[in-house]
Design a protein around this motif. Sequence first.
Motif, PDB file in Angstrom:
ATOM      1  N   TYR A 115       5.367   3.001   2.076  1.00  0.00           N
ATOM      2  CA  TYR A 115       4.550   3.606   1.020  1.00  0.00           C
ATOM      3  C   TYR A 115       3.282   2.794   0.727  1.00  0.00           C
ATOM      4  CZ  TYR A 115       8.668   6.514   0.066  1.00  0.00           C
ATOM      5  OH  TYR A 115       9.725   7.385   0.173  1.00  0.00           O
ATOM      6  N   PRO A 116       3.372   1.459   0.574  1.00  0.00           N
ATOM      7  CA  PRO A 116       2.137   0.683   0.372  1.00  0.00           C
ATOM      8  C   PRO A 116       1.158   0.819   1.537  1.00  0.00           C
ATOM      9  CG  PRO A 116       4.019  -0.604  -0.319  1.00  0.00           C
ATOM     10  CD  PRO A 116       4.567   0.622   0.370  1.00  0.00           C
ATOM     11  N   SER A 117       1.689   0.894   2.760  1.00  0.00           N
ATOM     12  CA  SER A 117       0.827   1.107   3.918  1.00  0.00           C
ATOM     13  C   SER A 117       0.049   2.408   3.778  1.00  0.00           C
ATOM     14  CB  SER A 117       1.671   1.149   5.193  1.00  0.00           C
ATOM     15  OG  SER A 117       0.902   1.635   6.283  1.00  0.00           O
ATOM     16  N   SER A 118       0.742   3.456   3.372  1.00  0.00           N
ATOM     17  CA  SER A 118       0.101   4.754   3.167  1.00  0.00           C
ATOM     18  C   SER A 118      -0.951   4.682   2.063  1.00  0.00           C
ATOM     19  CB  SER A 118       1.167   5.807   2.820  1.00  0.00           C
ATOM     20  OG  SER A 118       0.573   7.039   2.498  1.00  0.00           O
ATOM     21  N   ASN A 119      -0.612   4.000   0.976  1.00  0.00           N
ATOM     22  CA  ASN A 119      -1.562   3.860  -0.134  1.00  0.00           C
ATOM     23  C   ASN A 119      -2.841   3.167   0.318  1.00  0.00           C
ATOM     24  OD1 ASN A 119       0.350   4.990  -1.868  1.00  0.00           O
ATOM     25  ND2 ASN A 119       1.127   3.008  -2.534  1.00  0.00           N
ATOM     26  N   GLY A 120      -2.662   2.045   1.010  1.00  0.00           N
ATOM     27  CA  GLY A 120      -3.821   1.279   1.444  1.00  0.00           C
ATOM     28  C   GLY A 120      -4.667   2.032   2.454  1.00  0.00           C
ATOM     29  N   TYR A 121      -4.023   2.686   3.406  1.00  0.00           N
ATOM     30  CA  TYR A 121      -4.742   3.435   4.441  1.00  0.00           C
ATOM     31  C   TYR A 121      -5.585   4.545   3.820  1.00  0.00           C
ATOM     32  CZ  TYR A 121      -5.492   5.747   8.960  1.00  0.00           C
ATOM     33  OH  TYR A 121      -6.053   6.308  10.085  1.00  0.00           O
ATOM     34  N   ASN A 122      -4.983   5.292   2.903  1.00  0.00           N
ATOM     35  CA  ASN A 122      -5.717   6.386   2.271  1.00  0.00           C
ATOM     36  C   ASN A 122      -6.821   5.878   1.358  1.00  0.00           C
ATOM     37  OD1 ASN A 122      -4.363   8.657   3.417  1.00  0.00           O
ATOM     38  ND2 ASN A 122      -2.596   8.203   2.149  1.00  0.00           N
ATOM     39  N   SER A 123      -6.580   4.746   0.682  1.00  0.00           N
ATOM     40  CA  SER A 123      -7.624   4.160  -0.160  1.00  0.00           C
ATOM     41  C   SER A 123      -8.835   3.754   0.678  1.00  0.00           C
ATOM     42  CB  SER A 123      -7.089   2.928  -0.903  1.00  0.00           C
ATOM     43  OG  SER A 123      -6.282   3.301  -1.992  1.00  0.00           O
ATOM     44  N   TYR A 124      -8.559   3.231   1.884  1.00  0.00           N
ATOM     45  CA  TYR A 124      -9.657   2.792   2.747  1.00  0.00           C
ATOM     46  C   TYR A 124     -10.593   3.951   3.077  1.00  0.00           C
ATOM     47  CZ  TYR A 124     -12.233   1.253   6.849  1.00  0.00           C
ATOM     48  OH  TYR A 124     -13.244   0.963   7.727  1.00  0.00           O
ATOM     49  N   PHE A 125     -10.032   5.121   3.368  1.00  0.00           N
ATOM     50  CA  PHE A 125     -10.872   6.252   3.754  1.00  0.00           C
ATOM     51  C   PHE A 125     -11.397   7.032   2.546  1.00  0.00           C
ATOM     52  CE2 PHE A 125      -8.662   5.528   7.798  1.00  0.00           C
ATOM     53  CZ  PHE A 125      -9.740   5.559   8.673  1.00  0.00           C
ATOM     54  N   ASP A 126     -10.667   6.996   1.423  1.00  0.00           N
ATOM     55  CA  ASP A 126     -11.144   7.696   0.229  1.00  0.00           C
ATOM     56  C   ASP A 126     -12.313   6.964  -0.420  1.00  0.00           C
ATOM     57  OD1 ASP A 126      -9.349   9.747   0.491  1.00  0.00           O
ATOM     58  OD2 ASP A 126      -7.902   8.917  -0.939  1.00  0.00           O
ATOM     59  N   LYS A 127     -12.223   5.620  -0.430  1.00  0.00           N
ATOM     60  CA  LYS A 127     -13.260   4.788  -1.049  1.00  0.00           C
ATOM     61  C   LYS A 127     -13.548   5.245  -2.485  1.00  0.00           C
ATOM     62  CE  LYS A 127     -15.442   3.387   3.276  1.00  0.00           C
ATOM     63  NZ  LYS A 127     -14.293   3.780   4.115  1.00  0.00           N
ATOM     64  N   ASP A 128     -12.481   5.404  -3.255  1.00  0.00           N
ATOM     65  CA  ASP A 128     -12.611   5.855  -4.642  1.00  0.00           C
ATOM     66  C   ASP A 128     -13.378   4.836  -5.483  1.00  0.00           C
ATOM     67  OD1 ASP A 128     -10.895   8.382  -4.927  1.00  0.00           O
ATOM     68  OD2 ASP A 128      -9.546   7.012  -3.885  1.00  0.00           O
ATOM     69  N   GLU A 129     -14.187   5.344  -6.372  1.00  0.00           N
ATOM     70  CA  GLU A 129     -14.939   4.497  -7.299  1.00  0.00           C
ATOM     71  C   GLU A 129     -14.375   4.568  -8.711  1.00  0.00           C
ATOM     72  OE1 GLU A 129     -18.978   5.749  -6.982  1.00  0.00           O
ATOM     73  OE2 GLU A 129     -19.220   5.036  -4.919  1.00  0.00           O
TER      74      GLU A 129
END
Length: 296
Positions: A49-63
């Motif tokens: 789950y943390p892997s998924s969170n980090g991977y998606n955060s990298y591409f989302d680049k949420d501000e």
Amino acid sequence: MFRWSNWKHLRIPFSFYLMPVFFFALALTPNLSGETLVIVFLALHLFLYPSSNGYNSYFDKDEKSIGGLRNPPKVSVGLYYLSLLFFLIALALGILINWQFVSMLLVYGLVSMAYSHPSIRLKKYAYGSWIVAGFFQGCFTFCMAYAGLSKFGWEVFSKSHVIFPGLLTSLMLWGSYPLTQIYQHEEDAKRGDLTLSLKLGIKGTFSFSALWFLIAGIAFTWFFIDRGQTHVIFAFLGAMLPVVLYFILWFYFVRENPERYVNYSWAMWMNRVSALALNVFFIWYFLENTQVLQVF
């Protein structure tokens, strides 16, 4: 790769919100082993789950705020590699169970990557992402945990006594999923992601979630009746009472002043209340259903 900002994006504590699915699978697994339980739990909640969170955060680049992070730091390429490292560790732990469990972890990981990766980006499809996220975080994860805990294989997906309770977890997630997006309309629209909550609107999101919560409640009630566990129904309804009350209270405030109450804090407290209630209930159900305490 090991900068603190990258670790924050893994959002390891956020795994708490997905633990009810694991505990439900644990309550129904026919083979209990302490060592296997620890391996499956760590593979899912500490690494996958943390892997998924980090991977998606990298591409989302949420501000702006995302689930588990009120003020997300800027992402770097190190986050991408850290998320892949966590994914590989999850797969390595899966090897200690069997190759079928490893392949399930792999499938889940690849689907979660497709959620935000620009070449596919399931997130931009309102109903598609809703169906996929709810199914894989619910039913698929339930079957995967059930298989891992008992050292079974893909055959569990053909068993009605596994698939049906797995689908119950998806019903709950299909109700809660749009609520996790309700405070992100502005940023999602800016990126071109037509999320389900954005498509439904604020009031539509609450109505949609309420319908699915009702369906899930009826389905869980039928499940316990079918198992001859009518006494469990009262425990389940008691656990759901604070969740329902919070939902109604939040919806009331939103109708009065949406700009003030549709925000990160209220959405996260909805997650906390529901996750705490469900975790407590399914841990109790595990103890009740397996009668494990009688061993000691």
